[in-house]
Scaffold this motif. Structure first.
Motif, PDB file in Angstrom:
ATOM      1  N   GLU A  67      31.924  24.551  62.886  1.00 23.62           N
ATOM      2  CA  GLU A  67      33.225  23.891  62.747  1.00 23.62           C
ATOM      3  C   GLU A  67      34.296  24.759  63.377  1.00 23.62           C
ATOM      4  O   GLU A  67      34.214  25.993  63.348  1.00 23.62           O
ATOM      5  CB  GLU A  67      33.549  23.673  61.268  1.00 23.62           C
ATOM      6  N   TRP A  68      35.302  24.113  63.980  1.00 24.13           N
ATOM      7  CA  TRP A  68      36.464  24.823  64.511  1.00 24.13           C
ATOM      8  C   TRP A  68      37.574  24.775  63.469  1.00 24.13           C
ATOM      9  O   TRP A  68      38.080  23.698  63.159  1.00 24.13           O
ATOM     10  CB  TRP A  68      36.926  24.170  65.824  1.00 24.13           C
ATOM     11  N   ALA A  69      37.911  25.934  62.899  1.00 27.86           N
ATOM     12  CA  ALA A  69      38.933  26.006  61.851  1.00 27.86           C
ATOM     13  C   ALA A  69      39.610  27.368  61.925  1.00 27.86           C
ATOM     14  O   ALA A  69      39.371  28.251  61.088  1.00 27.86           O
ATOM     15  CB  ALA A  69      38.310  25.785  60.482  1.00 27.86           C
ATOM     16  N   ASN A  97      36.882  32.587  68.575  1.00 28.44           N
ATOM     17  CA  ASN A  97      37.770  31.458  68.894  1.00 28.44           C
ATOM     18  C   ASN A  97      38.017  30.520  67.716  1.00 28.44           C
ATOM     19  O   ASN A  97      38.213  29.321  67.898  1.00 28.44           O
ATOM     20  CB  ASN A  97      37.201  30.656  70.077  1.00 28.44           C
ATOM     21  N   GLY A  98      38.003  31.072  66.508  1.00 32.34           N
ATOM     22  CA  GLY A  98      38.283  30.245  65.335  1.00 32.34           C
ATOM     23  C   GLY A  98      37.134  29.372  64.908  1.00 32.34           C
ATOM     24  O   GLY A  98      37.308  28.462  64.086  1.00 32.34           O
ATOM     25  N   TYR A 302      48.066  16.678  72.981  1.00 34.01           N
ATOM     26  CA  TYR A 302      47.261  16.576  74.194  1.00 34.01           C
ATOM     27  C   TYR A 302      47.436  17.779  75.116  1.00 34.01           C
ATOM     28  O   TYR A 302      46.752  17.885  76.134  1.00 34.01           O
ATOM     29  CB  TYR A 302      47.610  15.287  74.951  1.00 34.01           C
ATOM     30  N   GLY A 303      48.329  18.687  74.751  1.00 37.91           N
ATOM     31  CA  GLY A 303      48.528  19.894  75.541  1.00 37.91           C
ATOM     32  C   GLY A 303      47.656  21.049  75.096  1.00 37.91           C
ATOM     33  O   GLY A 303      47.655  22.107  75.727  1.00 37.91           O
ATOM     34  N   LYS A 304      46.921  20.876  74.018  1.00 36.10           N
ATOM     35  CA  LYS A 304      46.063  21.935  73.468  1.00 36.10           C
ATOM     36  C   LYS A 304      44.628  21.708  73.956  1.00 36.10           C
ATOM     37  O   LYS A 304      44.047  20.648  73.729  1.00 36.10           O
ATOM     38  CB  LYS A 304      46.135  21.915  71.938  1.00 36.10           C
ATOM     39  N   ASN A 305      44.066  22.698  74.594  1.00 32.57           N
ATOM     40  CA  ASN A 305      42.739  22.537  75.202  1.00 32.57           C
ATOM     41  C   ASN A 305      41.667  22.180  74.191  1.00 32.57           C
ATOM     42  O   ASN A 305      40.747  21.411  74.493  1.00 32.57           O
ATOM     43  CB  ASN A 305      42.340  23.810  75.943  1.00 32.57           C
ATOM     44  N   GLU A 306      41.752  22.733  72.986  1.00 33.90           N
ATOM     45  CA  GLU A 306      40.752  22.426  71.967  1.00 33.90           C
ATOM     46  C   GLU A 306      40.814  20.958  71.550  1.00 33.90           C
ATOM     47  O   GLU A 306      39.784  20.353  71.228  1.00 33.90           O
ATOM     48  CB  GLU A 306      40.947  23.326  70.743  1.00 33.90           C
ATOM     49  N   VAL A 307      42.010  20.392  71.549  1.00 33.52           N
ATOM     50  CA  VAL A 307      42.171  18.974  71.199  1.00 33.52           C
ATOM     51  C   VAL A 307      41.646  18.098  72.333  1.00 33.52           C
ATOM     52  O   VAL A 307      40.967  17.088  72.093  1.00 33.52           O
ATOM     53  CB  VAL A 307      43.653  18.652  70.889  1.00 33.52           C
ATOM     54  N   VAL A 308      41.937  18.482  73.569  1.00 36.12           N
ATOM     55  CA  VAL A 308      41.401  17.751  74.724  1.00 36.12           C
ATOM     56  C   VAL A 308      39.874  17.806  74.709  1.00 36.12           C
ATOM     57  O   VAL A 308      39.200  16.809  74.985  1.00 36.12           O
ATOM     58  CB  VAL A 308      41.962  18.342  76.035  1.00 36.12           C
ATOM     59  N   HIS A 309      39.315  18.952  74.351  1.00 36.48           N
ATOM     60  CA  HIS A 309      37.860  19.103  74.235  1.00 36.48           C
ATOM     61  C   HIS A 309      37.306  18.156  73.180  1.00 36.48           C
ATOM     62  O   HIS A 309      36.284  17.485  73.401  1.00 36.48           O
ATOM     63  CB  HIS A 309      37.533  20.550  73.869  1.00 36.48           C
ATOM     64  N   PHE A 310      37.980  18.081  72.045  1.00 37.06           N
ATOM     65  CA  PHE A 310      37.570  17.200  70.944  1.00 37.06           C
ATOM     66  C   PHE A 310      37.571  15.739  71.392  1.00 37.06           C
ATOM     67  O   PHE A 310      36.605  14.998  71.169  1.00 37.06           O
ATOM     68  CB  PHE A 310      38.529  17.415  69.775  1.00 37.06           C
TER      69      PHE A 310
END
Length: 397
Positions: A67-69, A97-98, A302-310
């Motif tokens: 999990e990413w947290a 990376n969290g 949408y500017g956060k790479n982790e969110v775009v990855h998700f």
């Protein structure tokens, strides 16, 4: 080297005054794609494979869960297998990376076990459903949602391997699984496959568009207040039953596209992503941009790479795991503009290039369209868009 002029500009001379803005959006997408793919050392499709890494997976000799947290200080896997209590055997370990991870023996979890995460952060704690959960169910008595281990002895095997939609012309029948029957109850994937699909084919349609079926807490939202983005709603049946519906449609020459909701998410914290690990902005914009003023929901960052990855991984997941033939992206106008398109008339091209657009969202949608056709060159992509943004549906060059 001078940049080749984009086709959208060649085809519409009225866009000449906005060439700089359009080229800027194009360059933004190229830069972001290069960043995400490590300067092209991997494909966008390879990047968008997060669902194969995060979440719960069987291994040769057991299980692995990730999990990413980044804001969490401690995480436990709890469930029917622990009596819903914390157990050090089910404590996750923090990695880079969290990310958090736990490896378990084969007998630690079983098909249809219920589970959640017990997450601790500075100043608080809470139970959460994993963000990458692929199966979520609601207790009929308590109405509480939990993730569920879905690992049947025999997984569904698709009979139709290489389906190609007939788009000449594409005749779409929009449907809602739960409402597509005459009885006063929630319909199922199985009932739809047996009773409704044959009538659709008889009516001459060659495509069905299934209204939002990503898991959602409130049925009255019609499925558009999503809480678990990788879970097909259990209200209508099992993952295998949805796969059989799609497989059967393909055998009848019918394409299947789904309404995918990436324009916002439900506010719920226990069921959803609203305050996943004590950080209300882990997935969402901060400040005044976090909440949608009209939908009572949250807006992705949408500017956060982790969110775009998700989100990109979510697109690929539904294409690969369920064999959907594409998507109708819900609420695109809301994504494109800081105003969400509310109170704007869009009577002139100036309204599309006046600086009131969310360039991060435009970039994400460009990459999503590129990714989808990388995974399936025959995929269908449709935008629910009411402002008339020029070039929105143009192929990414």
């Amino acid at each position: 080297m001078e940049q080749k002029r984009l086709k959208v500009l060649i085809n519409d001379p009225w866009l000449d005054p906005y060439e700089g803005a359009i080229n800027g959006r194009y360059s933004h997408a190229l830069y972001k794609k290069s960043e995400l793919t490590n300067n092209g050392k991997q494909t966008l499709s390879e990047f968008a494979s997060g669902y194969l890494y995060f979440g719960l997976h069987r291994t040769k000799d057991g299980w692995i869960f990730r999990e990413w947290a980044p804001n969490a200080t401690q995480i436990y896997l709890i469930g029917t297998f622990t009596g819903w209590k914390e157990n050090e055997k089910y404590a996750l370990k923090r990695s880079e990376n969290g990310n958090w991870e736990i490896k378990l023996p084969a007998d630690a979890l079983h098909h249809e076990d219920l589970y959640k995460l017990k997450i601790y952060w500075i100043g608080g704690q809470g139970e959460r459903i994993p963000a990458w959960a692929t199966r979520v169910v609601q207790d009929n008595t308590t109405k509480i949602f939990s993730a569920q281990v879905w690992s049947p002895e025999k997984s569904y095997e698709f009979k139709v391997k290489d389906f190609k939609p007939n788009t000449d012309p594409l005749l779409i029948y929009e449907c809602h699984i739960g409402m597509a029957q005459k009885e006063e109850k929630v319909g199922t994937y199985k009932e739809f496959r047996e009773k409704v699909l044959p009538r659709i084919v008889k009516g001459g349609y060659n495509c069905i568009q299934i209204m939002a079926i990503q898991e959602h807490p409130y049925y009255g939202s019609f499925g558009y207040h999503v809480s678990s983005f990788f879970s097909a709603s259990s209200r209508f049946g099992t993952p295998d039953e949805l796969k059989e519906l799609i497989d059967t449609a393909h055998s009848m020459g019918v394409a299947v596209i789904m309404d995918i909701v990436h324009s916002h998410a439900v506010k719920n914290e226990i069921e959803g992503l609203g305050n996943f690990a004590g950080d209300p902005n882990q997935f969402f914009y901060s400040g005044g941009r976090r909440e949608h003023p009209a939908w009572d929901s949250l807006c992705f960052d949408y500017g956060k790479n982790e969110v775009v990855h998700f989100l990109l991984s979510n697109c690929k997941f539904w294409l690969e795991e369920y064999k959907f033939d594409g998507f109708r992206f819900d609420g695109i106008t809301s994504m494109l503009y800081y105003s969400h398109g509310l109170g704007e008339a869009f009577t002139h091209y100036d309204f599309y290039f006046n600086g009131h657009q969310d360039d991060n969202a435009i970039c994400y949608l460009t990459l999503a369209n590129d990714l989808i056709h990388q995974v399936n060159p025959h995929a269908i992509t449709i935008a629910e868009e009411v402002s008339g943004m020029p070039g929105l549906a143009v192929k990414f060059e």
